[in-house]
Write a protein that holds these residues in place. Structure first.
Motif, short mmCIF file in Angstrom:
data_model
loop_
_atom_site.label_atom_id
_atom_site.label_comp_id
_atom_site.label_asym_id
_atom_site.label_seq_id
_atom_site.Cartn_x
_atom_site.Cartn_y
_atom_site.Cartn_z
N THR A 80 0.82 -1.22 0.00
CA THR A 80 0.00 0.00 0.00
C THR A 80 0.85 1.26 0.00
O THR A 80 0.31 2.34 -0.04
N ARG A 81 2.19 1.14 0.07
CA ARG A 81 3.05 2.31 0.04
C ARG A 81 4.45 1.87 -0.37
O ARG A 81 4.75 0.69 -0.36
N PRO A 82 5.35 2.79 -0.75
CA PRO A 82 6.70 2.41 -1.15
C PRO A 82 7.42 1.64 -0.05
O PRO A 82 7.28 1.94 1.14
N LEU A 83 8.20 0.66 -0.45
CA LEU A 83 8.96 -0.14 0.50
C LEU A 83 10.13 0.64 1.07
O LEU A 83 10.70 1.50 0.39
N LEU A 84 10.52 0.31 2.30
CA LEU A 84 11.76 0.85 2.85
C LEU A 84 12.93 0.21 2.13
O LEU A 84 12.88 -0.99 1.77
N PRO A 85 14.01 0.93 1.90
CA PRO A 85 15.16 0.35 1.17
C PRO A 85 15.87 -0.72 1.98
O PRO A 85 15.91 -0.67 3.21
N THR A 86 16.43 -1.67 1.27
CA THR A 86 17.18 -2.75 1.90
C THR A 86 18.64 -2.35 2.06
O THR A 86 19.08 -1.33 1.52
N CYS A 87 19.39 -3.19 2.82
CA CYS A 87 20.81 -2.95 3.06
C CYS A 87 21.56 -4.25 2.80
O CYS A 87 21.31 -5.27 3.46
N ASP A 88 22.47 -4.25 1.84
CA ASP A 88 23.19 -5.48 1.45
C ASP A 88 24.22 -5.90 2.48
O ASP A 88 24.78 -7.00 2.40
N LYS A 89 24.47 -5.07 3.45
CA LYS A 89 25.53 -5.33 4.43
C LYS A 89 25.14 -6.40 5.45
O LYS A 89 26.00 -7.13 5.95
N TYR A 90 23.81 -6.50 5.77
CA TYR A 90 23.35 -7.41 6.82
C TYR A 90 22.31 -8.39 6.28
O TYR A 90 21.78 -8.20 5.18
N THR A 91 22.04 -9.44 7.11
CA THR A 91 21.05 -10.45 6.75
C THR A 91 19.83 -10.40 7.66
O THR A 91 18.70 -10.50 7.21
N TYR A 92 20.07 -10.27 8.97
CA TYR A 92 18.97 -10.19 9.94
C TYR A 92 18.94 -8.78 10.53
O TYR A 92 19.73 -8.48 11.43
N TYR A 93 18.06 -7.97 10.02
CA TYR A 93 18.01 -6.58 10.49
C TYR A 93 16.62 -5.99 10.27
O TYR A 93 15.77 -6.58 9.59
N PHE A 94 16.42 -4.88 10.86
CA PHE A 94 15.19 -4.12 10.63
C PHE A 94 15.57 -2.66 10.35
O PHE A 94 16.66 -2.21 10.72
N GLY A 95 14.67 -1.96 9.68
CA GLY A 95 14.90 -0.56 9.34
C GLY A 95 13.87 0.34 9.99
O GLY A 95 12.71 -0.05 10.12
N VAL A 96 14.30 1.55 10.36
CA VAL A 96 13.39 2.54 10.95
C VAL A 96 13.53 3.84 10.16
O VAL A 96 14.66 4.33 9.97
N TYR A 97 12.41 4.35 9.74
CA TYR A 97 12.38 5.56 8.91
C TYR A 97 11.54 6.64 9.60
O TYR A 97 10.44 6.36 10.09
N PHE A 98 12.09 7.88 9.64
CA PHE A 98 11.39 9.02 10.24
C PHE A 98 10.96 9.97 9.11
O PHE A 98 11.78 10.75 8.61
N PRO A 99 9.70 9.93 8.68
CA PRO A 99 9.27 10.76 7.53
C PRO A 99 9.23 12.26 7.84
O PRO A 99 9.36 13.08 6.94
N ASN A 100 9.04 12.61 9.10
CA ASN A 100 8.91 14.03 9.46
C ASN A 100 9.98 14.43 10.47
O ASN A 100 9.69 14.97 11.53
N ARG A 101 11.21 14.14 10.12
CA ARG A 101 12.27 14.41 11.08
C ARG A 101 12.43 15.90 11.36
O ARG A 101 12.87 16.31 12.42
N SER A 102 12.06 16.76 10.39
CA SER A 102 12.21 18.21 10.58
C SER A 102 11.41 18.71 11.78
O SER A 102 11.73 19.74 12.36
N GLN A 103 10.34 17.97 12.15
CA GLN A 103 9.55 18.38 13.31
C GLN A 103 10.39 18.38 14.58
O GLN A 103 10.17 19.19 15.48
N TYR A 104 11.34 17.45 14.65
CA TYR A 104 12.19 17.38 15.84
C TYR A 104 13.00 18.65 16.00
O TYR A 104 13.12 19.21 17.08
N TYR A 105 13.57 19.14 14.85
CA TYR A 105 14.38 20.36 14.93
C TYR A 105 13.50 21.58 15.22
O TYR A 105 13.86 22.43 16.03
#
Length: 456
Positions: free
Chosen positions: A170-195
């Motif tokens: 239902t939405r674009p996938l998070l990008p993968t990382c070729d460096k690891y095999t067992y991992y998870f990814g965390v994405y912050f779409p509105n990081r500017s709110q923190y600043y």
């Protein structure tokens, strides 16, 4: 306040404001950099704690022994995307719970998305978005399915981690990382709110500073404007004094002569001094009329009395009247009529004053015998009334300013031409009232051409 003192104050004030702006810029930059580091450190530590908790959970409940490296487990792929290497099986429900707990503990109150890498499909699956401001979780990227095609429960996902199959996107996938095999990814779409939440105070300070700068700029404008008006007022009073002083002195002298009882014995002298009194009185009246005209124009109470005018006849008569008002008997004005006379609607009094003022300037600002060519031409439905003289000319940078009230072209300390700087201001305003236009250009090899453009 002296001119040099004012200049020094303005320069110091300008440098002070610029200094404050520079300091504010560096403070803001340092604040943003500090928040950048703080966010990265907080996020990295929170994700390390999550990874360590997952490894400890697997070790205690399942007896798995992981080669997890706690010091190099978090990679920042981009400004708002982190990848966490667990090197072990990941329970989605436990991961979700641990992320919420650790982010809350480190005050990371931002929307985020996370997903788990599936090595069989080489995609990030079981994606979840978390809305921090609503405390809600939205499963949005992948919903794993079991062998029957139905969505898996959390227990099924954990037990069949290697057999996850994507069934819904239902939405674009998070990008993968070729460096690891067992991992998870965390994405912050509105990081500017923190600043923005951490630099709101600086935004307010900068907002107030901008207001101060605007007031400062407006104050400078008012100071310069008032100084300019003061100079104009001083020049006007000086010119007014000179213009009135000469005729008053002539009248006073003539009056003394006329008071002598013996003057009656000299009829010619009596007539001459009476003529002087009349001329100088007329001159004073003319100057007063100019000032009153400007006052009327300023209040915008002029009402034009437009009548039908035969243009050839009117301009010719006005030129004749002007020549008769001059001391010289030399015919210095040439007039070129229209081949066929044209009628226009205009206020006869103000139209004649326009012509008088332009001709008067042409005579006053000429250092030799005046040679003025007045011509009427018609192009389609437009009539052009041109006044070409052989005077000193008007520099290009002053051609728009000459129509300003009290403006006179700078000539240093020498003021050999009398006047208030009101004539051309009157001309421009009266042409505007008539809905005409006036243009100024060079008259090669010397002099100026004033053109009144009259739409028929």
């Amino acid at each position: 306040m002296g001119r040099n003192t004012l200049r020094v104050i303005i320069i110091l004030a300008t440098f002070s404001v610029l200094g404050i702006l520079v300091i504010q810029f560096f403070f803001l930059k340092n604040t943003v950099d500090l928040n950048e580091r703080k966010f990265h450190e907080s996020t990295t530590q929170a994700l390390k704690n999550v990874a360590q908790s997952l490894v400890d959970y697997n070790s205690k409940t399942l007896g798995y022994q992981s080669n997890y490296d706690p010091y190099n487990s978090v990679d920042q792929i981009s400004n708002n995307y982190y990848v966490v290497n667990v090197n072990d099986v990941i329970n989605p429900s436990l991961l979700e719970h641990l992320l919420l707990v650790e982010f809350k503990r480190f005050n990371i109150e931002l929307d985020f998305e996370y997903a788990i890498y599936d090595c069989e499909t080489n995609q990030m699956v079981y994606g979840i978005s978390y809305a921090a401001n609503k405390d809600t979780l939205i499963r949005s990227t992948y919903i794993p399915a079991n062998a029957t095609g139905q969505p898996m429960t959390d227990e099924e996902i954990f037990e069949n981690h290697y057999a996850l199959k994507p069934t819904k996107i239902t939405r674009p996938l998070l990008p993968t990382c070729d460096k690891y095999t067992y991992y998870f990814g965390v994405y912050f779409p509105n990081r500017s709110q923190y600043y923005s939440s951490h630099v709101q105070a600086w935004y307010m300070v900068n907002g107030f500073l901008i207001i101060v700068i605007l007031f400062f700029g407006y104050t400078l404008y008012v100071i310069f404007r008032q100084r300019q008006l003061s100079e104009i007022q001083k020049n006007f009073i000086n010119n007014l004094t000179h213009e009135f002083k000469t005729p008053i002195a002539a009248i006073r002298l003539s009056a003394k002569v006329l008071e002598d009882p013996k003057i009656i014995e000299h009829p010619r002298r009596l007539t001459e001094y009476a003529r002087i009194v009349g001329e100088q009185t007329q001159r004073l009246t003319s100057q007063v009329e100019k000032v009153l005209q400007m006052a009327s124009l300023e209040k915008k109470i002029i009402e034009l009395d437009k009548t039908e005018i035969h243009l050839n006849e009117f301009v010719e008569k006005t030129i004749t009247d002007f020549k008769s008002s001059q001391e010289t008997a030399v015919d210095f004005i040439q007039f070129e009529k229209l081949p066929v006379d044209v009628k226009i609607k205009a206020d006869a009094l103000h139209f004649s004053n326009i012509i008088f003022n332009i001709l008067d300037n042409a005579v006053k600002y000429c250092h030799e015998t005046p040679d003025i060519k007045v011509s009427l031409t018609k192009v389609k439905n437009t009539i052009y009334l041109r006044f070409a003289d052989n005077g000193i000319g008007i520099p290009k940078e002053y051609r728009k300013k000459i129509f300003g009230r009290f403006f006179r072209i700078p000539t240093g300390d020498i003021h050999d031409v009398k006047g208030f700087g009101l004539g051309l201001d009157y001309v421009r305003k009266m042409t505007d009232f008539h809905r005409w236009k006036i243009d100024v250009e060079d008259n090669s090899p010397k002099g100026t051409i004033f053109t009144i453009i009259i739409p028929k």
